[in-house]
Design an enzyme around this catalytic site. Sequence first.
Site, PDB file in Angstrom:
ATOM      1  CG  ASP A 102      -1.746  -0.985   1.383  1.00 12.91           C
ATOM      2  OD1 ASP A 102      -3.004  -1.058  -0.024  1.00 12.91           O
ATOM      3  OD2 ASP A 102      -2.843  -1.845   1.760  1.00 12.91           O
TER       4      ASP A 102
HETATM    5  C1  BGC Z   1      -0.088   2.618   6.612  1.00 18.72           C
HETATM    6  C2  BGC Z   1      -0.265   0.570   5.511  1.00 18.72           C
HETATM    7  C3  BGC Z   1      -1.452   0.064   5.377  1.00 18.72           C
HETATM    8  C4  BGC Z   1      -1.447   1.268   4.161  1.00 18.72           C
HETATM    9  C5  BGC Z   1      -3.499   0.513   4.767  1.00 18.72           C
HETATM   10  C6  BGC Z   1      -0.792   2.641   5.208  1.00 18.72           C
HETATM   11  O1  BGC Z   1      -1.069   3.504   5.797  1.00 18.72           O
HETATM   12  O2  BGC Z   1       1.472   1.941   6.395  1.00 18.72           O
HETATM   13  O3  BGC Z   1       1.070  -0.495   6.415  1.00 18.72           O
HETATM   14  O4  BGC Z   1      -1.167  -1.376   4.885  1.00 18.72           O
HETATM   15  O5  BGC Z   1      -1.922   2.326   4.874  1.00 18.72           O
HETATM   16  O6  BGC Z   1      -4.130   1.430   3.922  1.00 18.72           O
HETATM   17  C1  NOJ Z   2      -1.763  -3.567   5.610  1.00 23.32           C
HETATM   18  C2  NOJ Z   2      -2.986  -4.108   4.624  1.00 23.32           C
HETATM   19  O1  NOJ Z   2      -4.371  -4.860   5.473  1.00 23.32           O
HETATM   20  C3  NOJ Z   2      -2.570  -5.220   3.362  1.00 23.32           C
HETATM   21  O2  NOJ Z   2      -3.614  -4.888   2.508  1.00 23.32           O
HETATM   22  C4  NOJ Z   2      -1.035  -4.900   2.638  1.00 23.32           C
HETATM   23  O3  NOJ Z   2      -1.042  -5.124   1.532  1.00 23.32           O
HETATM   24  C5  NOJ Z   2      -0.440  -4.247   3.525  1.00 23.32           C
HETATM   25  N1  NOJ Z   2      -0.390  -3.603   5.298  1.00 23.32           N
HETATM   26  C6  NOJ Z   2       1.317  -3.834   2.801  1.00 23.32           C
HETATM   27  O4  NOJ Z   2       1.564  -2.475   2.599  1.00 23.32           O
END
Ligand code: BGC
Ligand code: NOJ
Length: 810
Positions: free
Chosen positions: A485
């Site tokens: 993400d």
């Molecule tokens: C976080 C990520 C997370 C994502 C979810 C981000 O702000 O740092 O770890 O997976 O949001 O949408």
């Molecule tokens: C948390 C999210 O829920 C997941 O979908 C994602 O792939 C990981 N973070 C990595 O960013």
Amino acid sequence: MRFGYFDDKNREYVITTPKTPYPWINYLGSENFFALVSHRAGGYCFYRDARLRRLMRYRYNNVPTDVGGRYFYINDGGDVWNPSYAPTKAALDAFECRHGLGYTRITGERKGVRASLLMFVPMGHTAEVHELKIKNTSSAPKSLKVFSFIEWCLWNAYDDMTNYQRNFSTGEVEIERGGSTIYHKTEYRERRDHYAFYNVNAPVAGFDTDRETFFGLYNDWSAPDVALKGASAKSVASGWAPIASHGLDVELAPGEEKTFVFTLGYVEVAREEKWEKPGVINKKPAHALIEKFSSPEQVDAAMKQLGGHWSKLLSNYAVESTDEKLNRTVNIWNPYQCMVTFNMSRSASYFETGIGRGMGFRDSNQDLLGFVHLVPERARERIIDIASTQFPDGSAYHQYQPLTKRGNNDVGSGFNDDPLWLIFGVAAYIRETGDYKILDEQVSFDNDPKTKASLFEHLKRSFNYTLNNLGPHGLPLIGRADWNDCLNLNCFSETPDESFQTTGNRTGRTAESVFIAGMFVGVAPDYAYLAEKLGFADEAKKARAESAKMSGTILQHGWDGEWFLRAYDFFGNKVGSKENKESQIFIEPQGFCIMAGVGVEGGQAKKALDSVKERLDTKYGIVLNNPPYSEYHVELGEISSYPQGYKENAGIFCHNNPWVIIAETVIGRGDRAFEYWKKIAPAYLEEQSEVHRLEPYVYAQMIAGKDAVRHGEAKNSWLTGTAAWNFVAISQYLLGVRPDFDGLRVHPCLGGEVGKFTVTRKCRGAEYRIHVTNSGKGGSPKLTVDGKPVAGDLVPYARPGATVIVDCEV
Ligand code: BGC
Ligand code: NOJ
């Protein structure tokens, strides 16, 4: 250092001190009513939606940590204490918290009184039951004043913590049976058709429903006026902060024990039946619920039912080996965590406030992978919900709301891996069940009933979405991000307070993801298989051809010499290449390309995995990238916003470690796969709890990486795709028992440390007892099925009701 121990026979983790390095929690409920409970009785409960129907108030990120819960204050001749240690923190002569499957039992003892509190959500009911047993362990009679306490949340958790100008005037309660039943009915007078109550099955000496009266305005949680005085004030809340507290006089002869049952329930009432008389709520549904749990015998029966339920679920996959940590992970805690993640998605934990995120399209599909063998029917329902939020062009909302099941416009779409996860989820469901009929289900796009098409058509659009969105090298466009993400190659966020992911999004068609390419190759065989099964031979042929082509593209443009590249950015520059100054190598494409088989024949796979070992492996697991970014790169996004070693910037993501673990089994290196797995599997980390800090019975999303100040420290336990992926890795690839479309594949690959073991697997109504003699040499297994040798590693599915004995030598 340990702070407790596993009691495998009872399927419990037993915490032996209230001073764990962080609150260690458990979940109650697995249908509509849920609760979080820490080893100090902290936490809260809610009906279905942690934001909109929250019953108890909880204070996140507070001092001290973990404030708000079900507290029992005992006044023993002026000495006030809690069996859960918190909030008074009066020293206990004995303390124990047993977290079990769907229940928690906390026992504290002080100065000749032992109090034991059992908490659980009975199956089929919308209530938390608290059974409190108080025993006089001294040789003199005891005259105790006991006070229960919970604080009501005014339903909408977000509003509850922000909108005081209104909320300090809306709180309302009703009191019945002299205070034994306390009702919380805030907003019931207008649009709400639900209320909550807290009942005790005994006459009370008094009660309180007004927080300020109970505590005294300037006292803290450890010194409530009422408990210190030893007498309830019979306060009736009007606005401010309504609570529920029962005051009990408990007389105990030496050795005597008394049991009280409290029910904290939620009920809905039909609009026309809301009122008993003007201003008085209809209590019938509450009475009915209270009746069900008004005696210890009823509690015992409900606990038995809960235990039986879990025994049945867990019998679908069980291993017996000489490694007890392996056994408890596979047989108890990992599937339990998979159930919790399936139920909660990413909503409510001690790291997620329950007011933020909806259900993730990607997350929910991944959660299915570890859940589908537990309750396939619920997985089916979930698949239809997820697919109904897909757009007609195959793209997908990144999230949807659990109550409305509609896509979330604030986050929108454009995470280009999302569509392919649907194929993953559906294939896993069909492998488990053989239910091909699900492919004919008529499912809307974007919840618009006019757009219904078969589920297979949804898969087709998912698959083709990738093909319709290829970049200059023929690799899939990344969009806002892929699995990571935080790798935001089109967002260019320069303004604080905006989301890294949903901002900007230059529509450039250059930024490409090697990860999605690997995923595409990975799902293609399943997609082709399903297409063929439905008679779409041309589609199957096309899928196989496109997949072969994508493999070639990965090797041509996604290979960096010693590992797979991560991506090309908006400007066409390489990401995750030896040419970069930082983050020369990323974990995700190594895992996903090799799981898909890319580079296995040509030797690239082995090279890439050796590079992972050399550059990414640490004592606590495999970091995500190396070296971490040391400064913010607007063209890379959130990943470079994190300090080095945390989260997506070189943290150990326990979620994608299993991809490498599976990849190692793909090239036959079981010993290395098992070694990696043990580094992150929680049961093996119990001895280092002071470093890891989180629960030794569940996975955390992230452990700080080697570049972090606090290397080895975990965050974000419970709600993470880590649960599902690690279950897949250990059960299907290391122990090697994997449902496939036409039979159960048996292909263990875990090195020689675990010699003989037996897996019992129930699948499609039959039971398979698989006895493995594991030399550790790896390679192809030799199988006999009911005494007859079979070629290959496939055990054909047997008729429902059959028991099949499989012997496997590997
Ligand atoms: C976080 C990520 C997370 C994502 C979810 C981000 O702000 O740092 O770890 O997976 O949001 O949408
Ligand atoms: C948390 C999210 O829920 C997941 O979908 C994602 O792939 C990981 N973070 C990595 O960013």
